[in-house]
Write a protein that holds these residues in place. Sequence first.
Motif, PDB file in Angstrom:
ATOM      1  N   CYS A   1       1.074  -0.956  -0.058  1.00  0.00           N
ATOM      2  CA  CYS A   1       0.002   0.439   0.200  1.00  0.00           C
ATOM      3  C   CYS A   1       0.931   1.650  -0.253  1.00  0.00           C
ATOM      4  CB  CYS A   1      -1.070  -0.224   0.983  1.00  0.00           C
ATOM      5  SG  CYS A   1      -0.432   0.249   3.211  1.00  0.00           S
ATOM      6  N   GLY A   2       1.791   1.241   0.541  1.00  0.00           N
ATOM      7  CA  GLY A   2       2.072   2.402   0.448  1.00  0.00           C
ATOM      8  C   GLY A   2       2.481   3.124   1.593  1.00  0.00           C
ATOM      9  N   ILE A   3       1.363   2.786   2.461  1.00  0.00           N
ATOM     10  CA  ILE A   3       0.812   3.805   3.952  1.00  0.00           C
ATOM     11  C   ILE A   3       0.911   3.464   5.111  1.00  0.00           C
ATOM     12  CG2 ILE A   3      -1.112   5.466   4.251  1.00  0.00           C
ATOM     13  CD1 ILE A   3       0.301   6.266   1.595  1.00  0.00           C
ATOM     14  N   CYS A   4       0.836   2.443   5.336  1.00  0.00           N
ATOM     15  CA  CYS A   4       1.296   1.713   6.816  1.00  0.00           C
ATOM     16  C   CYS A   4       2.501   1.714   7.040  1.00  0.00           C
ATOM     17  CB  CYS A   4       0.946   0.551   6.305  1.00  0.00           C
ATOM     18  SG  CYS A   4       1.976  -0.957   5.607  1.00  0.00           S
TER      19      CYS A   4
ATOM     20  N   CYS B   1       5.084  -1.007   5.262  1.00  0.00           N
ATOM     21  CA  CYS B   1       5.330  -0.356   4.010  1.00  0.00           C
ATOM     22  C   CYS B   1       6.263   0.773   4.246  1.00  0.00           C
ATOM     23  CB  CYS B   1       4.480   0.193   3.302  1.00  0.00           C
ATOM     24  SG  CYS B   1       3.524  -0.870   1.625  1.00  0.00           S
TER      25      CYS B   1
ATOM     26  N   CYS C   1       3.384  -5.384   4.725  1.00  0.00           N
ATOM     27  CA  CYS C   1       2.539  -4.746   4.386  1.00  0.00           C
ATOM     28  C   CYS C   1       1.164  -5.099   4.943  1.00  0.00           C
ATOM     29  CB  CYS C   1       1.899  -4.377   3.197  1.00  0.00           C
ATOM     30  SG  CYS C   1       0.961  -3.290   2.524  1.00  0.00           S
ATOM     31  N   GLU C   2       0.714  -4.182   5.739  1.00  0.00           N
ATOM     32  CA  GLU C   2      -1.042  -4.950   5.931  1.00  0.00           C
ATOM     33  C   GLU C   2      -2.337  -4.740   5.904  1.00  0.00           C
ATOM     34  OE1 GLU C   2      -1.007  -2.148   9.633  1.00  0.00           O
ATOM     35  OE2 GLU C   2       0.913  -2.653  10.515  1.00  0.00           O
TER      36      GLU C   2
HETATM   37 ZN   LIG Z   1       1.317  -1.095   3.190  1.00  0.00          ZN
END
Ligand SMILES: [Zn+2]
Length: 347
Positions: A101-104, A107, A115-116
């Motif tokens: 996702c790039g957000i958690c 990441c 990644c969650e």
């Molecule tokens: Zn993530």
Amino acid sequence: MRAARLYDYDPEMNVELKIEDVPPPTINKPDEVVVKVGAAGLCRTDLHIIEGVWKDIMDVEGALLPYIMGHENAGWVEDVGSGVTSVKPGDAVICHPHRSCGICLNCRYGEDMHCEAGLFPGLGLDGGFADYFITNERALIKLNPNVTPLEVAPMADAGITAYRAAKRAAKLLRPGAYCVLVGIGGLGHIALQSLQAISGCRTIAVDREPAAQKLAKDLGADYVLDGGPDAAEQIMEITGGGAQVVMDFVGELGVENECWKMVRQGGQMFVIGYGGKIEVPTVHLVIQEINIGGSLVGNFTELVELMELNADGKVKMHYSEYKLGDINKAIDDFKNRRFAGRGVLVP
Ligand SMILES: [Zn+2]
Ligand SMILES: [Zn+2]
């Protein structure tokens, strides 16, 4: 488009994938990318998926069946979502297997596999044993100009899995130390080359198959053993008391319980192949102070590093090519180890 879909699990593996005509994937989110598959690697995880090993983890009650397997994908960008800026149609790319996702927080630590909110196409949702495959922009690495998708597709998963383990091993291996690699298949032969590129250790390759032994010799392993019942004893003798690192690329069929016997006091065993169960007397762990731990695929930057080693000719994937329509033959050949290196499907 043509696709190979799994309809049923079978621990005996008496099921075949069906080659069917299905609608191609379409972009639904701004960061999505459709890739025209150039090649897709066939993985032991695919065999484990068919056996149903992942059924309860990814696919409760078979609700997601049928789906297209294939998680080791490379090809050319076909279509991009409105937010995609780093690739354009026609670019040759390899796809990191996890759509992270790039957000958690994981990441942001760089651990894409942790990644969650990640998705793993080819395992519970449609993958790359097809003409087209969908993933997200974050998963893509542009190939170096001298590299084709066919040459590297299995590096998307098999390659980084081996490379990550080799990189972790290299941190523990001084020049003069020994690393045992058990199973010189799709992963083992990449780990062997990676160790040679990034570590000064001595390598001992173990495999029962003559073709795999030959591959290990050709790649320059310092010792090549046939994996007989006295393999652990042979390793004790060669190393003078055990290897600093043992990498188990098999993880089943009893191999997992031979590997920890090869580890030197204070050493490390990496479990990379899976399916079996390790049983170690706790007193052995205490007296020998050995560590046993798993290694899961690899992150995006590890795949970037591996692509650089590949472009420089230091780590090459040895593969056998199959047409997508022959996927069931490829699976049968893989089960019976009729090829060395990796099997690769080409649409
Ligand atoms: Zn993530
Ligand atoms: Zn794989």
